[in-house]
Design an enzyme around this catalytic site. Structure first.
Site, PDB file in Angstrom:
ATOM      1  N   GLU A  83       0.835  -1.056  -0.143  1.00 41.19           N
ATOM      2  CA  GLU A  83      -0.177   0.035  -0.112  1.00 41.19           C
ATOM      3  C   GLU A  83       1.034   1.176  -0.021  1.00 41.19           C
ATOM      4  O   GLU A  83       0.603   2.149  -0.785  1.00 41.19           O
ATOM      5  CB  GLU A  83      -0.902   0.057   1.350  1.00 41.19           C
ATOM      6  CG  GLU A  83      -2.199  -1.215   1.125  1.00 41.19           C
ATOM      7  CD  GLU A  83      -3.196  -0.890   0.527  1.00 41.19           C
ATOM      8  OE1 GLU A  83      -3.212   0.362  -0.335  1.00 41.19           O
ATOM      9  OE2 GLU A  83      -4.019  -1.724  -0.060  1.00 41.19           O
ATOM     10  N   ARG A 143       0.846   3.867  -3.237  1.00 38.86           N
ATOM     11  CA  ARG A 143       0.120   5.238  -2.838  1.00 38.86           C
ATOM     12  C   ARG A 143       1.218   6.358  -2.790  1.00 38.86           C
ATOM     13  O   ARG A 143       1.080   7.172  -3.074  1.00 38.86           O
ATOM     14  CB  ARG A 143      -0.671   5.074  -1.667  1.00 38.86           C
ATOM     15  CG  ARG A 143      -1.833   3.952  -1.938  1.00 38.86           C
ATOM     16  CD  ARG A 143      -2.976   4.033  -0.984  1.00 38.86           C
ATOM     17  NE  ARG A 143      -3.756   2.738  -1.248  1.00 38.86           N
ATOM     18  CZ  ARG A 143      -4.614   2.365  -2.333  1.00 38.86           C
ATOM     19  NH1 ARG A 143      -4.596   3.381  -3.137  1.00 38.86           N
ATOM     20  NH2 ARG A 143      -5.157   1.238  -2.393  1.00 38.86           N
ATOM     21  N   ASP A 160      -4.116  -9.534  -9.094  1.00 35.84           N
ATOM     22  CA  ASP A 160      -4.529  -8.612 -10.251  1.00 35.84           C
ATOM     23  C   ASP A 160      -3.227  -7.924 -10.659  1.00 35.84           C
ATOM     24  O   ASP A 160      -2.742  -8.058 -11.747  1.00 35.84           O
ATOM     25  CB  ASP A 160      -5.552  -7.901 -10.128  1.00 35.84           C
ATOM     26  CG  ASP A 160      -5.534  -6.901  -8.623  1.00 35.84           C
ATOM     27  OD1 ASP A 160      -4.498  -6.990  -7.976  1.00 35.84           O
ATOM     28  OD2 ASP A 160      -6.526  -6.353  -8.523  1.00 35.84           O
ATOM     29  N   GLU A 165     -11.830  -0.104 -11.266  1.00 37.31           N
ATOM     30  CA  GLU A 165     -11.481  -0.991 -12.153  1.00 37.31           C
ATOM     31  C   GLU A 165     -12.342  -0.864 -13.431  1.00 37.31           C
ATOM     32  O   GLU A 165     -11.883  -1.093 -14.506  1.00 37.31           O
ATOM     33  CB  GLU A 165     -11.167  -2.572 -11.538  1.00 37.31           C
ATOM     34  CG  GLU A 165     -10.104  -2.782 -10.690  1.00 37.31           C
ATOM     35  CD  GLU A 165     -10.526  -2.054  -9.210  1.00 37.31           C
ATOM     36  OE1 GLU A 165      -9.489  -1.762  -8.308  1.00 37.31           O
ATOM     37  OE2 GLU A 165     -11.862  -1.872  -8.900  1.00 37.31           O
TER      38      GLU A 165
END
Length: 487
Positions: A149, A153, A282, A416
């Site tokens: 994360e 980010r 993903d 998405e």
């Protein structure tokens, strides 16, 4: 304004090399870098906790005539998109009222949205955010963070802001944070831990992750940022860490050519044989493709890994329902679970992006496959009361593209589906993708807008929204940015 025209192409502008640590920033890659905002799994969003809104409400919120016009119904809603970009800009301004943190590391919304501020030409707000980063973004704390994360980010947000603005503070902060993340790789295999204490450098994995395994989408979603860190710092160790991940993966046998979601960082062996192109898997596949593009298509290893993985996915996971909807199932120990997650819907855009790089006889097929996945994900939205998609939807028991379990009916502002619409619109210029995107924006305004910004909803099949009172940072960094790019 074309985003690429804003960028200083200073990273080895004329060098062609097959070396994985050498690359030049192509215009195509810069576009995908910024527009997809280092797209993510987002399943680790449990780390995002509401915090003070004082900074953004006092510094960033800007009232404008757009708000009055849109609420009065005077903003145009034509097929050309006139007025829709202003509506999305106004939505972004409203969203800036929310402020989030990742663990104890403050400022996720600010840093994650830096490039969006710049793209939307909100330069006063961008300067205010820059000052906040300079004065308040501090990595010297005794706090355990998610490596994945924080990388996507914070490191990704800082790098994007640096390439857009050229401001040294963003490069310096990105490299400083990258250095803080390096102890995560101190494992017997070099496969990084999921969690890291920034002060002690001690790492560990999620206790629920298949006997202490590292997660494919987490350790596989470091490559782009760490390659940039090496280029911008002159330190090869960032690139070496992520290239070693490939070496470990290349040594392993893949069941049916597939990559399981769990890998033990101590033994270097797969954990539970669960394969998903959605949550837990993903962005690993996305980063393989984009690593090749980022290298000016010289990273032949990244290219081969991506297209081999896509072939295995198509053979083993992609199915068509009795109603004609193409979906990507999950694979558990050789058995298919006929479920597709909202996160998996990014794959339509990914497949379209990579279609022209595959074998010549596959380009048209891959574009058709991307369009079919986009249609399925649109149906998952269209079949709900709110016209917003559930977290996961199923193709069994007589249902298609519908969530059948209560814990899969929520929507947390994910990007998405809109991401795939954006790519399909860019590649085909079929107006339906713009229309689908606009329908999603209207639904977000109707059901997710609240007084302090935007909120997820707990059940998209209900007639009235039950808000979760959380605005994820990716809503500004990705969802609205992607919507803005279509109009």
């Amino acid at each position: 304004m074309p985003v690429a025209s804003l960028l200083p192409f200073t990273a080895t502008p004329n060098r062609k090399s097959a070396s994985p640590t050498s690359f030049r920033l192509t215009e195509k890659f810069i576009l995908l870098l910024v527009f997809s905002g280092f797209i993510t799994l987002c399943f680790g969003a449990i780390f995002f906790l509401p915090d003070s809104s004082k900074l953004l409400s006092g510094v960033f919120f800007r009232s404008s005539s757009v708000e009055a016009e849109t609420r009065a119904g005077t903003v145009s809603d034509t097929s050309t998109g006139t007025g829709k970009d202003e509506k999305i800009l106004e939505a972004f301004s409203n969203g800036l009222l929310s402020y989030l943190s990742t663990g104890s590391l403050k400022g996720a919304t600010i840093v994650d949205a830096l490039d969006t501020l710049y793209i939307m030409e909100m330069y006063d707000e961008f300067e205010a955010a820059t000052e906040w980063v300079e004065s308040n973004l501090d990595f010297n704390m005794n706090a355990e963070i998610s490596v994945f994360e924080v990388n996507i980010r914070f490191v990704g947000g800082l790098l994007s802001a640096y390439y857009l603005s050229g401001k040294e503070v963003f490069r310096r902060k990105a490299v400083e944070l990258g250095e803080k993340l390096l102890p995560a790789f101190k494992t017997p295999t070099g496969i990084p831990w999921a969690l890291l204490n920034l002060k002690s450098g001690i790492g560990r994995n999620w206790p629920w992750a298949s006997g202490g395994s590292s997660i494919l989408a987490e350790y596989g979603t470091l490559h782009l940022e760490f390659m940039h860190l090496s280029e911008l710092s002159g330190r090869p160790d960032f690139a070496e860490k992520v290239m070693n991940i490939r070496k470990v993966l290349n040594r392993l046998d893949k069941p049916q050519g597939l990559y399981p979601n769990y890998l033990n960082p101590n033994s270097g062996q797969w954990g539970q044989h669960h394969v998903s192109v959605g949550g837990l898997g993903d962005s690993f596949y996305e980063y393989l493709l984009k690593a090749w593009l980022m290298s000016d298509k010289t990273d032949e290893e990244g290219k081969k890994l991506y297209y081999d993985a896509l072939q295995a996915i198509e053979k083993n996971l992609i199915r068509k329902s009795s109603g004609g909807l193409t979906y990507i199932a999950e694979w558990k120990g050789g058995l298919l679970e006929h479920k597709m997650g909202h996160l998996t819907c990014f794959a339509g855009g990914m497949i379209a992006l990579g279609a022209d790089g595959g074998p010549d006889d596959k380009t048209g097929h891959q574009m058709e496959l991307a369009a079919e996945i986009a249609r399925t994900c649109h149906e998952s939205y269209a079949r709900t009361s709110m016209k917003l998609g559930p977290e996961a939807f199923r193709f069994d028991g007589g249902v298609e593209a519908i969530a059948t379990r209560q814990n899969e009916k929520y929507f947390i502002l994910r990007p998405e589906v809109i991401e795939t619409y954006m790519y399909m619109w860019r590649f085909t210029h079929d107006p339906k993708y713009r229309q689908w995107g606009w329908e999603a924006v209207q639904a977000l305004e109707k059901y997710c807008r609240v007084e302090g910004g935007y909120s997820g909803v707990r059940d998209v099949y209900a007639n009235t929204p039950n808000h979760d009172d959380v605005q994820q940072s990716f809503y500004l960094a990705e969802t609205l940015k992607l919507g803005q790019d279509m109009y």
